[in-house]
Design an enzyme around this catalytic site. Structure first.
Site, short mmCIF file in Angstrom:
data_model
loop_
_atom_site.label_atom_id
_atom_site.label_comp_id
_atom_site.label_asym_id
_atom_site.label_seq_id
_atom_site.Cartn_x
_atom_site.Cartn_y
_atom_site.Cartn_z
CE1 TYR A 142 -3.33 -3.01 1.02
CE2 TYR A 142 -4.53 -0.83 1.11
CZ TYR A 142 -4.63 -2.18 1.12
OH TYR A 142 -5.76 -2.96 0.73
CE LYS A 187 2.00 -17.91 -2.52
NZ LYS A 187 1.31 -18.90 -2.78
CG ASP A 219 -1.70 -20.25 -1.25
OD1 ASP A 219 -1.21 -20.35 -0.12
OD2 ASP A 219 -1.31 -20.88 -2.24
CG ASP A 243 -7.88 -4.97 1.85
OD1 ASP A 243 -8.88 -4.55 2.39
OD2 ASP A 243 -7.95 -4.84 0.61
CG ASP A 247 -13.57 -7.41 2.17
OD1 ASP A 247 -13.15 -6.22 3.23
OD2 ASP A 247 -14.18 -6.86 1.31
#
Ligand code: IPM
Ligand code: MG
Length: 353
Positions: A142, A187, A219, A243, A247
């Site tokens: 970001y 990751k 993942d 983020d 959700d």
């Protein structure tokens, strides 16, 4: 107590949901003898329209001078074509960075009244959904350099050890106060920044022998959240993974409209916002669910103002709202009574009294 709260109504449904949260705060102030003063701050699309800037310095300063900030939501289609560094969301990112709130806490907890609203099978929901995502909020992709040159675009993902360590410690401390299980999500099979993340997490783990640390690739985590969310207590992860996973986690609890968040840094001055967006499609129609924002106000009382009893009163009032069979459109189901944003706020306020 007297507290000064900076209020950012923002765009889309922001003004409607924030109004309800402020009325709830006023009810609490009356009942418990506090004074909350509000300073209005323009940020997001509305600030672009007014000043040509999603967060002018003067507006940021009002936030830094406050005891905490309550935010609705920013953004909307109207500002989709403005350059990236002037988008409404850029105001939010500058606010988070300006306040230094590196630690974002996003609970994923199912209200027992809303078990039917979860898209997961009952057998999975019945095992329990109650975890927290601790998301690093002011680093990573970001905030790395963003550039487009000709037909090529780059976004840089940078983390330093110290940035990882400070959020890692919040993860451990959060787990320590709960079921003592921390899952570090990265990751590391692909990214250097994730390998550094994992190394730092294991180094600081020595300071928290009472907390069980596990590692999970992002993942796989996305899959495990829908397969068996009961396995999670606290997840700690970097900005963009947090983020996306938050959700996903919100949806399995029924609706993103129900989820609050707190963002804190070195001081008690926090930023409190629902995790959903500005939902321009339902803006101004009295259809939004204000509960995520009202719960964010409760988090402000609990974490920044040390008002646990008052925060409990708000949460209990929301539980009573659900017990009585009231639902906003996003959580509506057969046999329940659908109410709009205003009525939802009114009922919750009445339940506090
Ligand atoms: C969130 C939002 C923001 C983010 C956007 C609006 C910049 O999606 O708070 O989750 O990506 O952090
Ligand atoms: Mg998001």
């Amino acid at each position: 107590m007297t507290k000064n709260i900076a209020v950012i109504r923002g765009d889309g449904i922001g003004p409607e949901i924030v109004s309800e949260a402020i009325s709830v705060l006023d009810t609490v102030a009356d009942l418990y003898g506090h004074t909350f003063n509000y300073t209005e701050v323009d940020m997001g699309g509305c600030a672009i329209d007014k000043y040509g800037d999603p967060l002018p310095e003067s507006e940021l300063k009002k936030c830094l001078d406050s005891d905490s900030v309550l935010l609705g939501a920013v953004g909307g289609n109207k500002w989709n074509d403005v350059p990236g560094n002037m988008r409404p969301e850029k105001g939010l990112l500058r606010l988070r960075a300006g306040m230094g709130v590196y630690s974002n806490n996003r609970p994923a907890k199912i209200w027992h009244q809303l078990a039917d609203a979860s898209p997961l099978k009952k057998s999975i929901v019945d095992k329990g959904i109650d975890f927290i995502i601790v998301r690093e909020l002011i680093g990573g992709i970001y905030f790395g350099e963003h550039k487009t040159e000709g037909d090529t675009a780059t976004d840089l993902l940078v983390y330093s050890e110290s940035e990882i360590e400070r959020i890692g410690r919040i993860g451990f401390e959060t787990a320590r106060k709960r079921r003592k299980k921390l899952c570090s999500v990265e990751k590391s099979n692909v990214l250097d920044s994730s390998r550094l993340w994992k190394k730092v997490m294991h180094r600081i783990a020595a300071d928290y022998p009472d907390v069980e640390l596990s590692d999970m690739l992002v993942d796989n985590c996305a899959m495990q959240i829908v397969k068996d969310p009961s396995q999670f207590d606290v997840i700690v992860t970097e900005n963009m993974f947090g983020d996306i996973l938050s959700d996903e986690a919100s949806q399995i609890t029924g609706s993103i409209g129900m989820i609050p968040s707190s963002s804190l840094g070195a001081s008690d001055c926090g930023l409190y916002e629902p995790i959903h967006g500005s939902a321009p499609d339902i803006a101004g129609k009295d259809k939004a669910n204000p509960i995520g924002t009202i719960l964010s106000a409760a988090m402000m009382l609990r974490f920044s103002f040390d008002m646990a009893i008052e925060a409990d009163a708000i949460e209990n009032a929301i539980s009573a709202f659900l017990d009585a069979g009231y639902r906003t459109a996003d959580i509506m189901s057969d046999g329940m009574t659908q109410v709009g944003c205003k009525r939802c706020g009114e009922i919750i306020r009445a339940n506090i009294k």
